[in-house]
Design an enzyme around this catalytic site. Structure first.
Site, PDB file in Angstrom:
ATOM      1  N   GLU A   1       0.822  -1.216   0.000  1.00 49.19           N
ATOM      2  CA  GLU A   1       0.000   0.000   0.000  1.00 49.19           C
ATOM      3  C   GLU A   1       0.848   1.254   0.000  1.00 49.19           C
ATOM      4  O   GLU A   1       1.968   1.259   0.513  1.00 49.19           O
ATOM      5  CB  GLU A   1      -0.963   0.017   1.179  1.00 49.19           C
ATOM      6  CG  GLU A   1      -0.327   0.236   2.522  1.00 49.19           C
ATOM      7  CD  GLU A   1      -1.363   0.431   3.605  1.00 49.19           C
ATOM      8  OE1 GLU A   1      -1.918   1.536   3.699  1.00 49.19           O
ATOM      9  OE2 GLU A   1      -1.593  -0.519   4.361  1.00 49.19           O
TER      10      GLU A   1
ATOM     11  N   ARG B   1      -1.963  10.854   7.310  1.00 51.52           N
ATOM     12  CA  ARG B   1      -1.978  10.191   6.001  1.00 51.52           C
ATOM     13  C   ARG B   1      -3.337  10.238   5.307  1.00 51.52           C
ATOM     14  O   ARG B   1      -3.425  10.038   4.104  1.00 51.52           O
ATOM     15  CB  ARG B   1      -1.534   8.733   6.147  1.00 51.52           C
ATOM     16  CG  ARG B   1      -0.063   8.620   6.501  1.00 51.52           C
ATOM     17  CD  ARG B   1       0.353   7.190   6.769  1.00 51.52           C
ATOM     18  NE  ARG B   1       0.278   6.375   5.574  1.00 51.52           N
ATOM     19  CZ  ARG B   1       0.019   5.072   5.583  1.00 51.52           C
ATOM     20  NH1 ARG B   1      -0.206   4.434   6.713  1.00 51.52           N
ATOM     21  NH2 ARG B   1      -0.013   4.395   4.467  1.00 51.52           N
TER      22      ARG B   1
ATOM     23  N   ARG C   1      -5.525   5.753  -0.640  1.00 49.30           N
ATOM     24  CA  ARG C   1      -4.398   4.850  -0.838  1.00 49.30           C
ATOM     25  C   ARG C   1      -4.442   4.268  -2.252  1.00 49.30           C
ATOM     26  O   ARG C   1      -5.491   4.170  -2.878  1.00 49.30           O
ATOM     27  CB  ARG C   1      -4.440   3.656   0.120  1.00 49.30           C
ATOM     28  CG  ARG C   1      -4.458   3.976   1.586  1.00 49.30           C
ATOM     29  CD  ARG C   1      -3.073   4.329   2.108  1.00 49.30           C
ATOM     30  NE  ARG C   1      -3.102   4.444   3.558  1.00 49.30           N
ATOM     31  CZ  ARG C   1      -3.530   5.498   4.226  1.00 49.30           C
ATOM     32  NH1 ARG C   1      -3.992   6.544   3.579  1.00 49.30           N
ATOM     33  NH2 ARG C   1      -3.507   5.519   5.551  1.00 49.30           N
TER      34      ARG C   1
ATOM     35  N   HIS D   1     -10.430   4.619   2.640  1.00 52.28           N
ATOM     36  CA  HIS D   1      -9.665   3.755   3.555  1.00 52.28           C
ATOM     37  C   HIS D   1     -10.121   2.307   3.507  1.00 52.28           C
ATOM     38  O   HIS D   1     -10.515   1.718   4.503  1.00 52.28           O
ATOM     39  CB  HIS D   1      -9.712   4.307   4.982  1.00 52.28           C
ATOM     40  CG  HIS D   1      -8.537   3.879   5.803  1.00 52.28           C
ATOM     41  ND1 HIS D   1      -8.622   2.891   6.752  1.00 52.28           N
ATOM     42  CD2 HIS D   1      -7.250   4.297   5.801  1.00 52.28           C
ATOM     43  CE1 HIS D   1      -7.431   2.719   7.310  1.00 52.28           C
ATOM     44  NE2 HIS D   1      -6.582   3.563   6.742  1.00 52.28           N
TER      45      HIS D   1
END
Length: 114
Positions: A69, A80, A84, A104
């Site tokens: 990831e 963060r 992703r 997420h």
């Protein structure tokens, strides 16, 4: 599963991966992260390139260590964030498949290079 097996040979459902997104449709930060993946880095976050466990089972089921990831930066956040890119394959700079999530790991879109 044999080393080098493709995503098409993966076990289990590809829940949430029927949707696709082109590299050009990714947010600007996602395009940058994707380029860094293909170049082999360097990555801005320490956790980038770590094994993604696929515990949510949203991606095709593959052996542990297959997926990695990478963070897609979200402007204005000090952490963060939720975005992703997850890539799978034996060669990190030439992944078999990459997926984008903006929530997420709740849902994914397969990244296509068109």
């Amino acid at each position: 599963m044999a080393v080098g097996a493709s995503v098409a040979q993966a076990r289990g459902p590809a829940t949430g991966t029927d949707a696709t997104i082109t590299v050009a449709q990714l947010p600007r930060q996602g395009q940058q992260t994707y380029r860094l993946i293909r170049q082999g880095g360097p990555f801005p976050y320490d956790k980038d390139g770590m094994v993604f466990g696929n515990r949510e089972r949203q991606l095709p089921i593959m052996r542990r260590g297959y997926y990695r990831e990478y963070t897609v930066k979200t402007s204005g956040l000090r952490h963060r964030g939720a975005r992703r890119i997850v890539c799978g394959g034996e060669v990190r700079t030439e992944p078999d498949a990459c997926y984008y999530t903006s929530d997420h790991y709740s849902s994914f879109k397969r990244i296509v290079e068109q």
